[in-house]
Write a protein that holds these residues in place. Structure first.
Motif, PDB file in Angstrom:
ATOM      1  N   GLU A 334      -9.424  -1.548 -15.201  1.00  0.00           N
ATOM      2  CA  GLU A 334      -9.026  -1.571 -13.788  1.00  0.00           C
ATOM      3  C   GLU A 334      -8.252  -0.325 -13.400  1.00  0.00           C
ATOM      4  O   GLU A 334      -7.651   0.353 -14.239  1.00  0.00           O
ATOM      5  CB  GLU A 334      -8.169  -2.801 -13.503  1.00  0.00           C
ATOM      6  CG  GLU A 334      -6.861  -2.820 -14.266  1.00  0.00           C
ATOM      7  CD  GLU A 334      -5.956  -3.975 -13.884  1.00  0.00           C
ATOM      8  OE1 GLU A 334      -5.835  -4.258 -12.676  1.00  0.00           O
ATOM      9  OE2 GLU A 334      -5.369  -4.582 -14.797  1.00  0.00           O
ATOM     10  N   SER A 335      -8.260  -0.051 -12.114  1.00  0.00           N
ATOM     11  CA  SER A 335      -7.444   1.036 -11.567  1.00  0.00           C
ATOM     12  C   SER A 335      -5.987   0.597 -11.562  1.00  0.00           C
ATOM     13  O   SER A 335      -5.670  -0.510 -11.140  1.00  0.00           O
ATOM     14  CB  SER A 335      -7.869   1.363 -10.134  1.00  0.00           C
ATOM     15  OG  SER A 335      -9.145   1.931 -10.096  1.00  0.00           O
ATOM     16  N   LEU A 336      -5.124   1.484 -12.016  1.00  0.00           N
ATOM     17  CA  LEU A 336      -3.687   1.227 -11.957  1.00  0.00           C
ATOM     18  C   LEU A 336      -3.076   1.885 -10.723  1.00  0.00           C
ATOM     19  O   LEU A 336      -2.038   1.458 -10.240  1.00  0.00           O
ATOM     20  CB  LEU A 336      -3.017   1.761 -13.223  1.00  0.00           C
ATOM     21  CG  LEU A 336      -3.520   1.143 -14.532  1.00  0.00           C
ATOM     22  CD1 LEU A 336      -2.963   1.902 -15.727  1.00  0.00           C
ATOM     23  CD2 LEU A 336      -3.150  -0.329 -14.616  1.00  0.00           C
ATOM     24  N   GLU A 337      -3.729   2.931 -10.240  1.00  0.00           N
ATOM     25  CA  GLU A 337      -3.289   3.609  -9.016  1.00  0.00           C
ATOM     26  C   GLU A 337      -4.495   4.302  -8.389  1.00  0.00           C
ATOM     27  O   GLU A 337      -5.203   5.053  -9.059  1.00  0.00           O
ATOM     28  CB  GLU A 337      -2.201   4.639  -9.337  1.00  0.00           C
ATOM     29  CG  GLU A 337      -1.689   5.394  -8.122  1.00  0.00           C
ATOM     30  CD  GLU A 337      -1.098   4.481  -7.062  1.00  0.00           C
ATOM     31  OE1 GLU A 337      -1.718   4.387  -5.977  1.00  0.00           O
ATOM     32  OE2 GLU A 337      -0.054   3.859  -7.313  1.00  0.00           O
ATOM     33  N   HIS A 338      -4.731   4.018  -7.123  1.00  0.00           N
ATOM     34  CA  HIS A 338      -5.873   4.644  -6.446  1.00  0.00           C
ATOM     35  C   HIS A 338      -5.484   5.239  -5.098  1.00  0.00           C
ATOM     36  O   HIS A 338      -6.290   5.907  -4.450  1.00  0.00           O
ATOM     37  CB  HIS A 338      -7.002   3.625  -6.238  1.00  0.00           C
ATOM     38  CG  HIS A 338      -6.603   2.430  -5.419  1.00  0.00           C
ATOM     39  ND1 HIS A 338      -6.574   2.456  -4.040  1.00  0.00           N
ATOM     40  CD2 HIS A 338      -6.204   1.191  -5.782  1.00  0.00           C
ATOM     41  CE1 HIS A 338      -6.176   1.269  -3.586  1.00  0.00           C
ATOM     42  NE2 HIS A 338      -5.944   0.485  -4.619  1.00  0.00           N
TER      43      HIS A 338
END
Length: 443
Positions: A334-338
């Motif tokens: 998963e993305s942790l920061e986008h």
């Protein structure tokens, strides 16, 4: 000034000086606007300006002389009073005629910052019976100070200001706790627990909406998220195979549905209990393939950490083995920061294993990395700490990723948060490769 003897630590040191300066400015303005024939008023104003400027000059010389002989705030005192406490916001007023006031204005506000070595040296200094007093540079993060330019903020956080230039420091008197060198398990500060009733909540529809909004707003999804969006769309939105985004990202050049997309489509159908026996068998094949892949990743990390075979590891560390088996099923890339990043920052199973097996105290194992530093947080909080680190370092991460380079921070320049320094390595594609604390506090 006007017969009043001032000291550099007087509570209203510059009040009269500021008032007189204002008087001089007003007198000069009036003088410039007066008709030439009004000689009496012009003579009065000229004499007043001269007298006031003499007083101002004398006052400035006196203050500069005092400051050349002594100063109010040392580097050590600032650390002891404010810097040793995590994210303690302070407001600083510089002496009016100081170099710092000339460069940054008389007032700034922010959080004092230190490199790892500086903090260690200051901790040692303030522990001594006779604490030294150094008039030196102190760095401060003024990123939230609206009146400073970007250049001034950069100067303050990279080089700092002279401690002896400070006239006054203001800070809240709220209770403070020192986190540096604290032993044992910690809690993340300012955590608020919100209990949510999950009844009638459909996570798949939530994911579909969130990813859809990111795409609509021009955001970038990682490969896993693209596949999930396409898979969920195909099941939850019949006819979505005709959408350009799904057509371009959900199928290969021959029009065949991509395996990952099919996996998420079947997963959504299983969640909705709307899946056939044949589809369950197909889904199980995907799960078996992922199981093999992740077990290989576990074997690889265990081999690097302990030189043990998986079977031997299971026998010696049954609790940790059980946790790993749980993670094998539950973990999602998963993305942790986008938000406002060059490319989404994300972690995958390999990165997760590397971080947790080596540095999570609950999964501590003996072997090559027995003495590795351990997170002082529970297993569930480590991900939050990682996200906090990424958020804090976002501008620096972006600089490197824009250049197509890896981002690394370690050693003396490592990130400081809640009493610990952290090392972080992010690959050029945004994947988190490593993250760990840099010290193991002991009693």
């Amino acid at each position: 000034m006007f017969g009043i003897k001032s000291k550099i630590n007087d509570g209203m040191l510059y009040l009269l000086n500021d008032m007189v300066e204002n008087q001089v400015a007003n007198a000069k303005k009036e003088l410039s606007e007066l008709p030439e024939e009004n000689t009496e008023r012009r003579e009065f104003l000229t004499a007043q300006i001269a007298a006031y400027e003499t007083q101002l000059k004398s006052f400035k010389e006196d203050i500069e002389k005092q400051l050349s002989e002594k100063f109010q705030f040392s580097v050590e005192e600032l650390y002891a009073m404010y810097g040793q406490y995590d994210r303690k916001y302070i407001s600083i007023e510089f002496h009016k005629f100081s170099e710092s006031a000339a460069k940054f204005g008389r007032n700034i506000g922010g959080v004092l910052t230190y490199y790892k070595k500086e903090r260690e040296e200051l901790e040692d200094a303030i522990s001594k019976e006779n604490v030294p007093r150094t008039n030196g540079l102190v760095k401060i993060d003024c990123s939230k100070h609206e009146k400073l330019s970007d250049e001034q903020k950069k100067e303050l956080i990279e080089n700092g200001f002279v401690s002896g230039d400070i006239y006054e420091v203001l800070a809240s008197n709220l209770p403070v706790a020192k986190s540096y060198n604290q032993t044992g398990i910690k809690e993340i500060p300012n955590t608020i627990t919100v209990n949510v009733d999950p009844t009638d909540f459909d996570p798949n529809r939530a994911y579909l909406w969130l990813y859809g909004q990111r795409i609509k707003n021009g955001g970038i999804l990682i490969e896993e998220e693209i596949a999930k969006f396409c898979g969920l769309s195909l099941y939850l939105k019949p006819g979505s195979e005709n959408y350009d985004y799904v057509k371009e990202n959900g199928f290969d050049e021959n029009g065949q549905k991509l395996p990952k997309v099919r996996f998420f489509e079947l997963e959504a159908k299983l969640y909705a209990t709307d899946i056939t026996k044949e589809e369950i068998l197909e889904f199980n094949e995907f799960l078996q393939a992922r199981k093999v892949e992740r077990i290989e990743a576990i074997k690889k990390e265990i081999k690097r950490s302990t030189n043990k075979r998986l079977e031997q590891f299971e026998e010696e560390y049954p609790d940790i083995y059980a946790e790993l088996q749980k993670s094998r099923v539950q973990f999602e890339t998963e993305s942790l920061e986008h938000h406002e990043v060059v490319t989404p920052i994300y972690w995958d199973y390999e990165g997760f294993l590397h971080i947790y097996l080596r540095h999570c105290d609950e999964l501590a194992i003996e072997g090559h990395f027995e003495n590795k530093t351990k997170f002082q947080y529970t297993q569930k909080d480590i991900k939050r700490i990682l996200k906090i680190a990424i958020e804090d370092l976002k501008p620096k991460i972006n600089e490197k990723l824009k250049e197509g380079k890896d981002f690394r921070i370690y050693g003396d320049r490592s990130l400081y948060f809640n009493g610990n320094h952290y090392s972080l390595h992010i690959l050029a594609d945004g994947r988190v490769a490593a993250f760990h604390p840099m010290e193991n506090p002991t009693e």
